[in-house]
Motif scaffolding. Structure first.
Motif, PDB file in Angstrom:
ATOM      1  N   LYS A  28       0.993  -1.201   0.021  1.00 14.07           N
ATOM      2  CA  LYS A  28       0.036   0.009  -0.012  1.00 14.07           C
ATOM      3  C   LYS A  28       0.947   1.085  -0.012  1.00 14.07           C
ATOM      4  CE  LYS A  28      -4.190  -2.010   0.647  1.00 14.07           C
ATOM      5  NZ  LYS A  28      -3.863  -3.128  -0.788  1.00 14.07           N
ATOM      6  N   ASN A  29       1.091   1.795  -1.076  1.00 12.27           N
ATOM      7  CA  ASN A  29       1.961   2.877  -1.267  1.00 12.27           C
ATOM      8  C   ASN A  29       1.191   3.976  -2.245  1.00 12.27           C
ATOM      9  OD1 ASN A  29       2.405   2.285  -3.752  1.00 12.27           O
ATOM     10  ND2 ASN A  29       4.583   1.159  -3.157  1.00 12.27           N
ATOM     11  N   ARG A  30       1.779   5.082  -2.523  1.00  7.87           N
ATOM     12  CA  ARG A  30       1.394   6.063  -3.405  1.00  7.87           C
ATOM     13  C   ARG A  30       1.002   5.708  -4.697  1.00  7.87           C
ATOM     14  NH1 ARG A  30       4.468  11.389  -3.641  1.00  7.87           N
ATOM     15  NH2 ARG A  30       5.201  10.968  -1.657  1.00  7.87           N
TER      16      ARG A  30
END
Lengths: 440, 344
Positions: free
Chosen positions: A248-250
């Protein structure tokens, strides 16, 4: 103020006597129920209205008025007709002469000049020519032809054309209706089930009797095949990765937002993309179900990804944890445990996506599938993908825009066929879902 | 498994298309020509060994734009148009390598004004009436003013005292151009509005543009769809006046009544003789570079203009096309593949 009034009336509550507040709450509950029932009733009402109007307007498309007479084509006539440029026109004239001789032979006493008979008949030359080129042995043999009457005679039998509203024109004159009545009495003109509508291809604007939706059903089928084969695996793979594996990242956030946005993009945009990428850049053929399917795949993908992710999310984490706990790898946990449980939801999402794609006309406008596409059935499996064809909604749209009111009936009939196709698709999905369904 | 399936599907698709050359004629363009083209396409498929051509609609301008996109199998072979190709379009074509274009005139089409069968008696119009009703600026009491008319009777006592509501073809239709040139402009000149504009200090070109402007207060509605859309609007509005093609009107005589233009009733005869003023030629354009590459292209063009189809007794005339008196010349042009510029 409100505080003060609340203190002034101390509540003496008992479960035996219903006080005013409880009454109010009960009343609002039953009111809410009534609203709910009213909403459902309204929905049902519109559904019934829609259904009745579709069936009522669409049924005339499934019957047609035919002119049925025995007709013999001599070898000489056959050769003479085949030598002309407009062979079908020649057959039409021969058939009209054939009707006249039949009338004489059967002693039916009516005024039937060739011009009037011509107005009564639809465009039938093509059918006659197709019959003799398929059965060359029948030349010289008598054969009973049941060929479509003109659209206005057809309208006379299903109430669209009446003696009151008929305006004398070169298409039909009031005196012709007497001839129609006489031929109906004699059993030459009759109503028949319109098989051609279910199995045939589109026809020219002056030939509503020959129009059929069958070929565009095949076009839609091949398009759906492309959509299914491409969007289901791609969509499921994308959502499994995003849901189960991706950090889960940008970047994944950005991808997520874009997928949601794509789902809301108007379908015509995908059509423009299809024209630019698939036809002009990749040089795929125009008007081909393959290109239509690719365009609709792009449109369906976001829907499938979103619903697949939702159904993956809805699988309880305990199942994943249990699988991982007994030593399964992440991939084993997903494919052996999570995915089977999410399958019913994935299938539902897929079928919603496919149903949406099935009814889409706008993206097909730009890739050449809307218009007059009457090539007939494709040649084999590969031909089904690359030969020009239309799709059901495109066909319905085309018919609705034609001048002859008879095509309007055809459009409604086409909607019935489209709904039947959709229903079949949904039933298959429900059966599959039942088989996959697992409880925990 | 899923990945394999996708890859193999793509492989099949790629193999199939690379081995597949287009064997049918691809046509696009004017929705006015579409009915005729579909009649011809169906007959072409039935009477020859070539597959039935695909005919798309979309309007003359859109069709010519696609026609001019270039040469090759992934571009269309024929563009239908309800107006002649413009200089600008010929240039755009040339820039993309489409240089040899064969222009084929198939006949004439009348444009009629029709209203609901049971509506007010709109039975006779002149170009001035239409201009007074629909122009953006009209001449009133000797002055050019924004169109003040609400009913037809306000400027012509012979017309019904009914609210003005007109449904005219949108700008992407070739029909619009004819409507502007043969009705609005003439009406503008006849009512004297054009002269008044020029006297008011406008240049002739500006005055002409001002004449073609249609009022935008909702009394005139542009219809971008087909004539069926116009018909639906007329059906819903008893006062509505719609612009139709002659063939469409003739197919719907039970619902529509037609108005005369300057005293002449529209019919194939009056249009052929030139008495009925609002008519225009219909064309299709053929890419010469595609002849011999796309099977059946030249045969299709020749078939279209053959006497048996486009002639006075052919199915096209029966549907409402006014057949071209110079058809023999057109047939010769197609047979010799004379491109634009060569024969003139």
């Amino acid at each position: 103020m409100t505080d003060a009034s609340m203190h002034e009336t101390p509540r003496k509550s008992s479960i035996h006597t219903i006080d005013a507040r409880t009454k109010q709450r009960n009343a609002s509950e039953s009111r809410f129920k009534a609203y709910g029932i009213a909403a459902i009733a309204l929905g049902l009402f519109f559904l019934v209205v829609l259904f009745v109007s579709i069936v009522r307007s669409g049924l005339p498309a499934f019957t047609k008025t035919v002119v049925e007479v025995e007709f013999t084509l001599t070898q000489e006539q056959f050769e003479q007709a085949e030598s002309q440029l407009m062979k079908t026109g020649a057959y039409q004239d021969l058939f009209i002469a054939g009707i006249q001789s039949q009338l004489d032979a059967r002693n039916i006493d009516v005024q039937a000049d060739p011009a009037a008979l011509e107005r009564l008949l639809g465009k039938i030359g093509g059918d006659i020519r197709a019959f003799y080129s398929e059965n060359p042995g029948m030349v010289g043999e008598p054969h009973v032809f049941g060929l479509s009457a003109s659209s206005r005679v057809d309208g006379y039998f299903n109430g669209r054309v009446t003696r009151e509203t008929l305006v004398d024109s070169r298409f039909l004159q009031a005196s012709d209706l007497d001839l129609v009545d006489a031929l109906f009495e004699a059993g030459i003109i009759k109503s028949a089930f319109n098989w051609g509508f279910i199995t045939g291809a589109d026809s020219g604007v002056d030939n509503p009797g020959g129009a059929g939706i069958g070929v565009s059903v095949v076009g839609s089928f091949f398009m759906m095949l492309v959509v299914l084969v491409l969007s289901l695996p791609i969509g499921v793979a994308a959502s499994i990765y995003l849901e189960e594996f991706a950090p889960k990242n940008r970047w994944t956030d950005l991808i997520e937002v874009n997928i949601s946005n794509l789902a809301a993009v108007p379908s015509i945009v995908f059509g423009i993309l299809g024209l630019a990428v698939f036809i002009q850049f990749m040089h795929l053929p125009q008007s081909a179900p393959l290109v239509g399917g690719l365009v609709l795949t792009l449109m369906t993908l976001p829907t499938i990804i979103i619903s697949t992710r939702a159904s993956l999310k809805s699988v309880p984490p305990s199942i994943r944890d249990a699988a991982l706990g007994v030593g399964a790898s992440k991939m084993q946990a997903v494919f052996h445990h999570v995915l089977p449980l999410a399958m019913p939801g994935i299938l539902t999402g897929t079928i919603i996506g496919l149903a949406q794609a099935l009814g889409e006309t706008a993206p097909l406008l730009l890739i050449g599938m809307v218009g007059f596409v009457a090539r007939g059935y494709p040649d084999g499996f590969v031909g089904g993908f690359v030969e020009p064809n239309s799709a059901m909604p495109a066909q319905i749209y085309t018919w609705a825009a034609r001048a002859d009111a008879s095509f309007y009936d055809k459009a409604w009939g086409g909607i019935i066929v489209l709904l039947v196709f959709l229903l079949t698709m949904n039933i298959i999905a429900i059966i599959l879902r039942r088989r996959f369904e697992r409880r925990w | 498994m899923t990945v394999k399936l996708t890859v193999s599907a793509l492989a099949i698709a790629a193999a199939a298309t690379s081995a597949y050359a287009r064997d049918n004629v691809q046509v696009a363009g004017s929705s006015t020509v579409l009915p005729y083209a579909s009649i011809v396409a169906e007959a072409f498929g039935e009477n020859t060994d070539f597959p039935t051509p695909v005919v798309e609609s979309g309007g003359s301008s859109a069709g010519l734009k696609r026609f001019c996109e270039g040469v090759g199998e992934n571009t269309i072979d024929v563009a239908n148009a309800s107006r002649a190709i413009r200089e600008k379009e010929i240039k755009a074509c040339a820039e993309n390598g489409v240089t040899d274009i064969i222009e084929v005139r198939i006949g004439y089409d009348g444009i009629v004004f029709a209203s609901q069968q049971s509506g007010p008696a709109f039975t006779a119009f002149t170009p001035s009436d239409i201009f007074n009703a629909l122009g953006a600026k009209v001449l009133k009491d000797g002055e050019v003013v924004d169109n003040p008319h609400n009913t037809w009777a306000e400027f012509n006592g012979d017309l019904p005292d009914a609210e003005i509501a007109a449904f005219i073809p949108g700008t992407k239709h070739g029909t619009r151009e004819v409507f502007e040139e043969k009705v609005l402009l003439i009406g503008c000149e006849e009512t004297g509005a054009m002269q008044a504009m020029i006297d008011g200090g406008m240049s002739e070109d500006d005055a002409e543009d001002a004449c073609l402007a249609v009022r935008t207060d909702g009394k005139s509605v542009d219809i971008d769809g087909d004539y069926t859309e116009t018909l639906a609007r007329i059906d819903a509005n008893p006062n509505g006046i719609g612009v139709f093609g002659l063939a469409f009107y003739e197919n719907n005589q039970d619902k529509l009544k037609v108005a005369t233009m300057s005293g002449v009733a529209p019919s194939t005869e009056t249009i052929a003789s030139g008495e009925y003023p609002v008519s225009r030629p219909l064309y299709f354009y053929v890419k010469k570079a595609h002849i011999g590459v796309i099977p059946g292209l030249k045969e299709y063009a020749q078939f279209f203009v053959a006497d048996e189809l486009a002639g006075p007794n052919g199915p096209l005339a029966n549907y409402g096309l006014v057949s071209d008196p110079e058809l023999a010349k057109v047939q010769q042009t197609v047979a010799d593949e004379v491109t634009m510029g060569e024969g003139m």
